[in-house]
Design a protein around this motif. Structure first.
Motif, PDB file in Angstrom:
ATOM      1  N   GLU A  34      -0.199   4.150   5.381  1.00 16.39           N
ATOM      2  CA  GLU A  34      -1.607   3.660   5.886  1.00 16.39           C
ATOM      3  C   GLU A  34      -1.625   3.285   7.281  1.00 16.39           C
ATOM      4  O   GLU A  34      -2.435   3.568   8.088  1.00 16.39           O
ATOM      5  N   VAL A  35      -0.492   2.795   7.888  1.00 19.46           N
ATOM      6  CA  VAL A  35      -0.415   2.485   9.354  1.00 19.46           C
ATOM      7  C   VAL A  35      -0.400   3.616  10.177  1.00 19.46           C
ATOM      8  O   VAL A  35      -1.041   3.964  11.058  1.00 19.46           O
ATOM      9  N   SER A  36       0.377   4.775   9.757  1.00 24.99           N
ATOM     10  CA  SER A  36       0.635   5.834  10.244  1.00 24.99           C
ATOM     11  C   SER A  36      -0.641   6.473  10.306  1.00 24.99           C
ATOM     12  O   SER A  36      -1.166   7.126  11.445  1.00 24.99           O
ATOM     13  N   ALA A  37      -1.477   6.732   9.253  1.00 25.17           N
ATOM     14  CA  ALA A  37      -2.913   7.358   9.207  1.00 25.17           C
ATOM     15  C   ALA A  37      -3.907   6.636  10.214  1.00 25.17           C
ATOM     16  O   ALA A  37      -4.581   7.463  10.759  1.00 25.17           O
ATOM     17  N   TRP A  38      -3.955   5.458  10.160  1.00 31.50           N
ATOM     18  CA  TRP A  38      -4.662   4.576  10.902  1.00 31.50           C
ATOM     19  C   TRP A  38      -4.288   4.989  12.398  1.00 31.50           C
ATOM     20  O   TRP A  38      -5.163   5.163  13.420  1.00 31.50           O
ATOM     21  N   ALA A  39      -2.996   4.687  12.816  1.00 26.35           N
ATOM     22  CA  ALA A  39      -2.837   5.137  14.409  1.00 26.35           C
ATOM     23  C   ALA A  39      -3.133   6.487  14.697  1.00 26.35           C
ATOM     24  O   ALA A  39      -3.447   6.547  15.891  1.00 26.35           O
ATOM     25  N   GLU A  40      -2.997   7.371  13.830  1.00 26.16           N
ATOM     26  CA  GLU A  40      -3.174   8.884  14.081  1.00 26.16           C
ATOM     27  C   GLU A  40      -4.766   9.080  14.588  1.00 26.16           C
ATOM     28  O   GLU A  40      -5.323   9.758  15.285  1.00 26.16           O
ATOM     29  N   ALA A  41      -5.576   8.195  13.226  1.00 23.55           N
ATOM     30  CA  ALA A  41      -6.919   8.345  13.477  1.00 23.55           C
ATOM     31  C   ALA A  41      -7.540   7.684  14.755  1.00 23.55           C
ATOM     32  O   ALA A  41      -8.803   7.918  15.005  1.00 23.55           O
ATOM     33  N   HIS A  42      -6.894   6.751  15.262  1.00 25.40           N
ATOM     34  CA  HIS A  42      -7.250   6.082  16.344  1.00 25.40           C
ATOM     35  C   HIS A  42      -6.377   5.948  17.748  1.00 25.40           C
ATOM     36  O   HIS A  42      -5.970   4.980  18.125  1.00 25.40           O
ATOM     37  N   ALA A  43      -6.161   7.197  17.764  1.00 24.93           N
ATOM     38  CA  ALA A  43      -5.353   7.399  18.877  1.00 24.93           C
ATOM     39  C   ALA A  43      -5.865   6.959  20.114  1.00 24.93           C
ATOM     40  O   ALA A  43      -4.870   6.636  21.180  1.00 24.93           O
ATOM     41  N   ASP A  44      -6.748   6.784  20.326  1.00 19.57           N
ATOM     42  CA  ASP A  44      -7.469   6.047  21.540  1.00 19.57           C
ATOM     43  C   ASP A  44      -7.247   4.592  21.778  1.00 19.57           C
ATOM     44  O   ASP A  44      -7.350   3.999  22.802  1.00 19.57           O
ATOM     45  N   ARG A  45      -6.871   3.933  20.580  1.00 18.28           N
ATOM     46  CA  ARG A  45      -6.739   2.570  20.764  1.00 18.28           C
ATOM     47  C   ARG A  45      -5.282   2.257  21.344  1.00 18.28           C
ATOM     48  O   ARG A  45      -4.239   2.779  21.164  1.00 18.28           O
ATOM     49  N   ARG A  46      -5.362   1.178  22.255  1.00 17.42           N
ATOM     50  CA  ARG A  46      -4.041   0.836  23.018  1.00 17.42           C
ATOM     51  C   ARG A  46      -3.095   0.282  21.991  1.00 17.42           C
ATOM     52  O   ARG A  46      -1.912   0.167  22.351  1.00 17.42           O
ATOM     53  N   TRP A  47      -3.539  -0.582  21.136  1.00 16.39           N
ATOM     54  CA  TRP A  47      -2.650  -1.468  20.288  1.00 16.39           C
ATOM     55  C   TRP A  47      -3.232  -0.895  18.748  1.00 16.39           C
ATOM     56  O   TRP A  47      -4.329  -0.467  18.398  1.00 16.39           O
ATOM     57  N   VAL A  48      -2.154  -0.952  17.934  1.00 18.51           N
ATOM     58  CA  VAL A  48      -2.350  -0.843  16.345  1.00 18.51           C
ATOM     59  C   VAL A  48      -2.281  -2.081  15.867  1.00 18.51           C
ATOM     60  O   VAL A  48      -1.258  -2.879  15.881  1.00 18.51           O
ATOM     61  N   LEU A  49      -3.419  -2.530  15.554  1.00 14.50           N
ATOM     62  CA  LEU A  49      -3.741  -3.813  14.832  1.00 14.50           C
ATOM     63  C   LEU A  49      -4.106  -3.685  13.176  1.00 14.50           C
ATOM     64  O   LEU A  49      -4.829  -2.949  12.866  1.00 14.50           O
ATOM     65  N   GLY A  50      -3.611  -4.710  12.525  1.00 13.90           N
ATOM     66  CA  GLY A  50      -4.123  -4.713  11.166  1.00 13.90           C
ATOM     67  C   GLY A  50      -3.599  -5.819  10.516  1.00 13.90           C
ATOM     68  O   GLY A  50      -2.957  -6.975  11.046  1.00 13.90           O
ATOM     69  N   ARG A  51      -3.846  -5.967   9.150  1.00 14.33           N
ATOM     70  CA  ARG A  51      -3.667  -7.145   8.413  1.00 14.33           C
ATOM     71  C   ARG A  51      -3.505  -6.945   6.914  1.00 14.33           C
ATOM     72  O   ARG A  51      -3.947  -5.701   6.544  1.00 14.33           O
ATOM     73  N   GLY A  52      -2.759  -7.671   6.137  1.00 10.54           N
ATOM     74  CA  GLY A  52      -2.726  -7.307   4.773  1.00 10.54           C
ATOM     75  C   GLY A  52      -1.270  -7.162   4.136  1.00 10.54           C
ATOM     76  O   GLY A  52      -1.372  -6.971   2.858  1.00 10.54           O
ATOM     77  N   TRP A  53      -0.369  -6.961   4.731  1.00 12.00           N
ATOM     78  CA  TRP A  53       0.802  -6.748   4.125  1.00 12.00           C
ATOM     79  C   TRP A  53       1.475  -7.926   3.217  1.00 12.00           C
ATOM     80  O   TRP A  53       1.219  -8.994   3.571  1.00 12.00           O
ATOM     81  N   TYR A  54       2.198  -7.623   2.282  1.00 10.34           N
ATOM     82  CA  TYR A  54       2.738  -8.488   1.331  1.00 10.34           C
ATOM     83  C   TYR A  54       4.249  -8.823   1.659  1.00 10.34           C
ATOM     84  O   TYR A  54       4.782  -7.918   1.578  1.00 10.34           O
ATOM     85  N   TYR A  55       4.630 -10.033   1.425  1.00  8.92           N
ATOM     86  CA  TYR A  55       6.002 -10.450   1.622  1.00  8.92           C
ATOM     87  C   TYR A  55       6.873  -9.503   0.602  1.00  8.92           C
ATOM     88  O   TYR A  55       7.912  -9.101   0.693  1.00  8.92           O
ATOM     89  N   THR A  56       6.327  -9.378  -0.622  1.00  9.40           N
ATOM     90  CA  THR A  56       7.126  -8.827  -1.895  1.00  9.40           C
ATOM     91  C   THR A  56       7.309  -7.239  -1.601  1.00  9.40           C
ATOM     92  O   THR A  56       8.178  -6.804  -2.526  1.00  9.40           O
ATOM     93  N   ALA A  57       6.779  -6.952  -0.545  1.00  9.63           N
ATOM     94  CA  ALA A  57       6.802  -5.331  -0.380  1.00  9.63           C
ATOM     95  C   ALA A  57       8.242  -5.121   0.324  1.00  9.63           C
ATOM     96  O   ALA A  57       8.970  -3.977   0.361  1.00  9.63           O
ATOM     97  N   PHE A  58       9.123  -6.186   0.878  1.00 10.39           N
ATOM     98  CA  PHE A  58      10.106  -5.970   1.542  1.00 10.39           C
ATOM     99  C   PHE A  58      11.249  -6.706   0.765  1.00 10.39           C
ATOM    100  O   PHE A  58      11.193  -7.815   0.372  1.00 10.39           O
ATOM    101  N   PRO A  59      12.543  -6.128   0.788  1.00 13.11           N
ATOM    102  CA  PRO A  59      13.675  -6.886   0.089  1.00 13.11           C
ATOM    103  C   PRO A  59      13.962  -8.205   0.435  1.00 13.11           C
ATOM    104  O   PRO A  59      14.123  -9.100  -0.474  1.00 13.11           O
ATOM    105  N   ASP A  60      13.996  -8.528   1.543  1.00 13.67           N
ATOM    106  CA  ASP A  60      14.144  -9.844   1.972  1.00 13.67           C
ATOM    107  C   ASP A  60      12.685 -10.745   2.421  1.00 13.67           C
ATOM    108  O   ASP A  60      13.044 -11.842   2.890  1.00 13.67           O
ATOM    109  N   GLY A  61      11.791 -10.294   1.747  1.00 13.81           N
ATOM    110  CA  GLY A  61      10.284 -10.920   2.132  1.00 13.81           C
ATOM    111  C   GLY A  61       9.828 -10.765   3.433  1.00 13.81           C
ATOM    112  O   GLY A  61       8.682 -10.928   3.425  1.00 13.81           O
ATOM    113  N   LEU A  62      10.572 -10.327   4.439  1.00 12.24           N
ATOM    114  CA  LEU A  62      10.107 -10.057   5.634  1.00 12.24           C
ATOM    115  C   LEU A  62      10.272  -8.477   6.177  1.00 12.24           C
ATOM    116  O   LEU A  62      11.528  -8.076   6.268  1.00 12.24           O
TER     117      LEU A  62
END
Length: 103
Positions: A34-62
């Motif tokens: 998702e992040v890669s696709a957004w970054a590629e589609a918005h190559a003109d943006r100076r920052w990649v910003l977003g929200r919505g990731w879940y702690y449970t997606a990562f083994p240590d929670g972060l």
């Protein structure tokens, strides 16, 4: 009659509509896609910003900055957790804000 939740974060919620949405991404691989696709589609943006990731997606929670560096190596990236209480920044973002503490 009934209960209606009037709890609203209007400004941040509105701004997030133009950022990468990670609410449906449940694994690190889905987040990366998702992040890669957004970054590629918005190559003109100076920052990649977003929200919505879940702690449970990562083994240590972060997630780690190294993982986000792999996903977005060319510019600053900052992603807020689904609950708005944690942020995930890559190395470029940390350098940009001149963070000196070791993570």
């Amino acid at each position: 009659p009934g209960f209606n939740d009037a709890h609203l974060h209007f400004a941040s919620g509105s701004l997030s509509l133009s950022e990468v949405n990670l609410l449906d991404a449940k694994t690190p691989e889905q987040i990366a896609a998702e992040v890669s696709a957004w970054a590629e589609a918005h190559a003109d943006r100076r920052w990649v910003l977003g929200r919505g990731w879940y702690y449970t997606a990562f083994p240590d929670g972060l997630p780690t900055r190294q993982l986000l560096d792999e996903i977005v190596p060319d510019r600053p990236a900052y992603l807020t957790a689904y609950d708005g209480h944690s942020g995930w920044a890559n190395s470029a973002a940390q350098r940009r804000i001149r963070r000196t503490a070791s993570w």
